[in-house]
Design an enzyme around this catalytic site. Structure first.
Site, mmCIF file in Angstrom:
data_model
loop_
_atom_site.group_PDB
_atom_site.id
_atom_site.type_symbol
_atom_site.label_atom_id
_atom_site.label_comp_id
_atom_site.label_asym_id
_atom_site.label_seq_id
_atom_site.Cartn_x
_atom_site.Cartn_y
_atom_site.Cartn_z
ATOM 1 N N ARG A 1 -140.099 -78.236 -28.433
ATOM 2 C CA ARG A 1 -139.360 -79.494 -28.274
ATOM 3 C C ARG A 1 -138.781 -79.982 -29.603
ATOM 4 O O ARG A 1 -137.704 -80.585 -29.622
ATOM 5 C CB ARG A 1 -140.262 -80.558 -27.659
ATOM 6 C CG ARG A 1 -140.460 -80.287 -26.185
ATOM 7 C CD ARG A 1 -141.205 -81.382 -25.502
ATOM 8 N NE ARG A 1 -141.043 -81.253 -24.071
ATOM 9 C CZ ARG A 1 -141.917 -81.710 -23.175
ATOM 10 N NH1 ARG A 1 -143.012 -82.317 -23.577
ATOM 11 N NH2 ARG A 1 -141.679 -81.559 -21.893
ATOM 12 N N GLY B 1 -141.522 -78.032 -15.549
ATOM 13 C CA GLY B 1 -142.270 -77.628 -16.727
ATOM 14 C C GLY B 1 -142.936 -76.274 -16.583
ATOM 15 O O GLY B 1 -142.822 -75.418 -17.467
ATOM 16 N N GLY C 1 -140.310 -83.585 -15.460
ATOM 17 C CA GLY C 1 -140.011 -84.652 -14.494
ATOM 18 C C GLY C 1 -138.538 -85.010 -14.449
ATOM 19 O O GLY C 1 -137.986 -85.273 -13.377
HETATM 20 P P1 ADP Z 1 -143.096 -77.015 -11.989
HETATM 21 O O1 ADP Z 1 -143.853 -77.612 -13.152
HETATM 22 O O2 ADP Z 1 -142.241 -75.862 -12.405
HETATM 23 O O3 ADP Z 1 -142.336 -78.057 -11.218
HETATM 24 P P2 ADP Z 1 -145.396 -77.141 -10.284
HETATM 25 O O4 ADP Z 1 -146.062 -78.051 -11.255
HETATM 26 O O5 ADP Z 1 -144.956 -77.691 -8.996
HETATM 27 O O6 ADP Z 1 -144.171 -76.387 -10.989
HETATM 28 O O7 ADP Z 1 -146.371 -75.942 -9.909
HETATM 29 C C1 ADP Z 1 -146.913 -75.086 -10.870
HETATM 30 C C2 ADP Z 1 -148.297 -74.666 -10.507
HETATM 31 O O8 ADP Z 1 -148.359 -74.161 -9.172
HETATM 32 C C3 ADP Z 1 -148.791 -73.561 -11.388
HETATM 33 O O9 ADP Z 1 -149.846 -74.039 -12.178
HETATM 34 C C4 ADP Z 1 -149.248 -72.481 -10.412
HETATM 35 O O10 ADP Z 1 -150.465 -71.880 -10.770
HETATM 36 C C5 ADP Z 1 -149.396 -73.232 -9.128
HETATM 37 N N1 ADP Z 1 -149.283 -72.356 -7.951
HETATM 38 C C6 ADP Z 1 -148.272 -71.553 -7.619
HETATM 39 N N2 ADP Z 1 -148.542 -70.859 -6.501
HETATM 40 C C7 ADP Z 1 -149.779 -71.239 -6.097
HETATM 41 C C8 ADP Z 1 -150.624 -70.877 -5.020
HETATM 42 N N3 ADP Z 1 -150.232 -69.973 -4.110
HETATM 43 N N4 ADP Z 1 -151.825 -71.475 -4.947
HETATM 44 C C9 ADP Z 1 -152.223 -72.373 -5.860
HETATM 45 N N5 ADP Z 1 -151.453 -72.766 -6.904
HETATM 46 C C10 ADP Z 1 -150.252 -72.202 -7.027
HETATM 47 MG MG MG Z 2 -145.711 -78.737 -13.225
#
Ligand code: ADP
Ligand code: MG
Length: 398
Positions: A36, A355, A378
Site C-alpha cells: 500500500r 482483498g 471493501g
Molecule cells: P474477497 O476478500 O476477495 O472479497 P472473501 O473475503 O469473500 O473474498 O472470501 C475469501 C475467503 O473465502 C478466503 O479466506 C477463503 O479461504 C474462503 N473460502 C473460499 N472457498 C471456501 C470454501 N469452499 N469453504 C470455506 N471457505 C472458503
Molecule cells: Mg475478504
C-alpha cells in the site's frame, strides 16, 4: 464524468494534504507487506517533483474510542511511526513524522516544510471525530493545507473527516492511484466490452449479496465458486455435507437462481475434505455425491474445465472472491486455474476486486497478468455493487 485529478491542481510551493491508504499489516510494529505504501508513491513522487509541501494522512488499523483502556492499547498498536520510517527509505527527501493529529507540534512541522519535503501525520483514527466526519476536525485539518488530494482508494467508501470532510472544504482532486482504480473499475462495470464474465467466490453469500445482485444485471455470465456456492447448491435441493452453508440465505439463493437462469453458472464437482486442514483426507466428488461428513473446500477439475469454457472469448472479466480455501495448498487449485485462464485471455479487460482475491492472485504469481488488481477490499466491492463512493463523489467534476 471526469473528476478533477492531481494534474489539474496548482501544487507548486503549495501545502498539499494527501489522504493516502497506509493501512498496512503490522506485526509487533514491523510492516509485513508494504504494497500500500508502494501504491501511493506515484502521487507522492509527483508532488515532490512539483515542489509541493506534502502532508500525508492515513488511518492505520482500528482505534476503539468507547473503552479508554482499549483506546490506549489500540493507539500503541496502530502507531504510524514505522510507516513513516518505511516511506523515508523509499523517497529521496526529508520525511518528518508527527506523532500527534492536532496541535502546535503538527502545525510547526507543517509550517517548517520546504518545497518537496514530507510530513507524515499520526494515524487519523487517533481522533474520535475522524470516522464521524466531524466538521470541526475537518476544518482543522483543512486549515493546515492549500489543497487536498484523495489517493486512498481503500478508504473511499467511507465518509470520514480525512476522506470527505476536508475535501468539502479545500480545492480537491483525485491522486494517481484513485484515478487508476476509477478508470479500470469503471471501464469494467459501467462500459464493459462484451461478453462480460463475472466470477464470484469467497466465503459467504451474505458478504456478496449486493455484488451478485448488480453483476446479475450487468454481466453476460456469473460464475459462482468458493464457499458461497454451497448455499446455491442447497437451494437446488442438493446435500452439501459439512460445507459452508447459510441457511438464512437459501431463499435468496433460490431467487437469484430464478432470476439468473442460464446466466448463473454453479460448480459441478468439488474437492471435499473430512477436515478444515492441510492434511485432511480429500476426494473429488460430483454435486450429488458430497458425503455427509465432508466439506467442499475447492471447486473440482470438471468445474475448472466448465469455468474455463465459460471464460473463452470474454472481453471483460470481473473477479471477486477465491474459488476455494487457497490459503491451504491442497485447496488452491481452483483459484490458481481460474487465475491462469483469465490471464491467458486475448485482449480482455480483467479486473480483480476484493482483498483476498487480490492476495490470492498475487500470491499465486499473477500480479502482472491482470489489467487491474484493485488495492481496495471493501471499496472495490462497493464499486462492483454499483454504488457511488463518497470519497470519490466529493471530488468536483472537471
Ligand atoms: P474477497 O476478500 O476477495 O472479497 P472473501 O473475503 O469473500 O473474498 O472470501 C475469501 C475467503 O473465502 C478466503 O479466506 C477463503 O479461504 C474462503 N473460502 C473460499 N472457498 C471456501 C470454501 N469452499 N469453504 C470455506 N471457505 C472458503
Ligand atoms: Mg475478504
Amino acid at each position: 464524468m471526469a473528476k478533477m485529478t492531481i494534474k489539474d491542481l496548482d501544487v507548486k510551493h503549495k501545502k498539499v494534504l494527501v489522504r493516502v491508504d497506509f493501512n498496512v499489516p503490522l506485526k509487533d510494529g514491523v510492516i509485513t507487506d508494504d504494497n500500500r505504501i508502494m501504491a501511493a508513491l506515484p502521487t507522492i513522487k509527483y508532488l515532490i517533483e512539483q515542489k509541493a509541501r506534502v502532508i500525508l494522512m492515513s488511518h492505520l488499523g482500528k482505534v476503539n474510542h468507547k473503552d479508554p483502556e482499549k483506546t490506549e492499547a489500540d493507539k500503541k498498536k496502530n502507531n504510524m511511526a514505522p510507516v513513516a520510517a518505511r516511506l523515508a527509505e523509499l523517497v529521496d527527501t526529508n520525511v518528518t513524522f508527527v506523532p500527534v493529529t492536532q496541535g502546535p507540534e503538527l502545525e510547526e512541522a507543517v509550517n517548517g516544510l520546504n518545497d518537496g519535503e514530507i510530513v507524515v501525520v499520526q494515524n487519523t483514527r487517533y481522533e474520535k471525530g475522524e470516522s464521524k466526519n466531524d466538521l470541526e476536525l475537518s476544518r482543522y485539518w483543512a486549515s493546515l493545507a492549500d489543497c487536498f488530494v484523495s489517493d486512498a482508494f481503500g478508504s473511499a467508501h467511507r465518509a470520514h473527516a480525512s476522506t470527505v470532510g476536508v475535501a468539502e472544504i479545500l480545492p480537491s482532486a483525485l491522486g494517481f492511484l484513485v484515478e487508476k482504480e476509477v478508470t479500470a473499475l469503471s471501464a469494467a462495470i459501467y462500459n464493459p466490452k462484451r461478453p462480460l464474465v463475472a466470477i464470484v467466490g469467497g466465503a459467504k453469500v451474505s458478504d456478496k449479496i449486493a455484488v451478485i445482485d448488480n453483476l446479475l444485471k450487468i454481466a453476460d455470465k456469473v460464475l459462482i465458486g468458493g464457499g458461497m456456492a454451497y448455499t446455491f447448491l442447497k437451494a437446488q435441493g442438493l446435500q452439501v455435507g459439512k460445507s459452508l452453508l447459510e441457511e438464512d440465505k437459501i431463499e435468496l439463493a433460490k431467487e437469484y437462481l430464478a432470476r439468473g437462469k442460464d446466466k448463473l453458472v454453479l460448480p459441478i464437482d468439488h474437492k471435499v475434505a473430512d477436515n478444515f486442514a492441510v492434511d485432511a483426507n480429500t476426494k473429488i466428488v460430483a454435486n450429488d455425491e458430497i458425503p455427509e461428513d465432508f466439506m467442499g473446500l475447492d471447486i473440482g477439475p470438471k468445474t475448472i474445465e466448465l469455468f474455463k469454457k465459460e471464460l473463452e472469448g470474454a472481453k471483460t472479466v470481473i473477479w471477486n472472491g477465491p474459488m476455494g480455501v487457497f490459503e491451504m495448498q491442497p485447496f488452491a487449485q481452483g483459484t490458481l486455474e481460474v487465475c491462469r485462464a483469465i490471464s491467458e485471455l486475448d485482449d480482455a479487460n480483467t479486473v480483480i476486486g476484493g482483498g483476498d482475491s487480490a492476495a490470492a492472485a498475487i500470491q499465486l504469481g499473477f500480479k502482472e497478468k491482470f489489467t487491474h488488481i484493485s488495492t481496495g477490499g471493501g471499496a472495490s466491492l462497493e464499486f462492483m455493487e454499483g454504488k457511488q463512493l463518497p470519497g470519490i463523489e466529493v471530488i468536483a467534476n472537471k
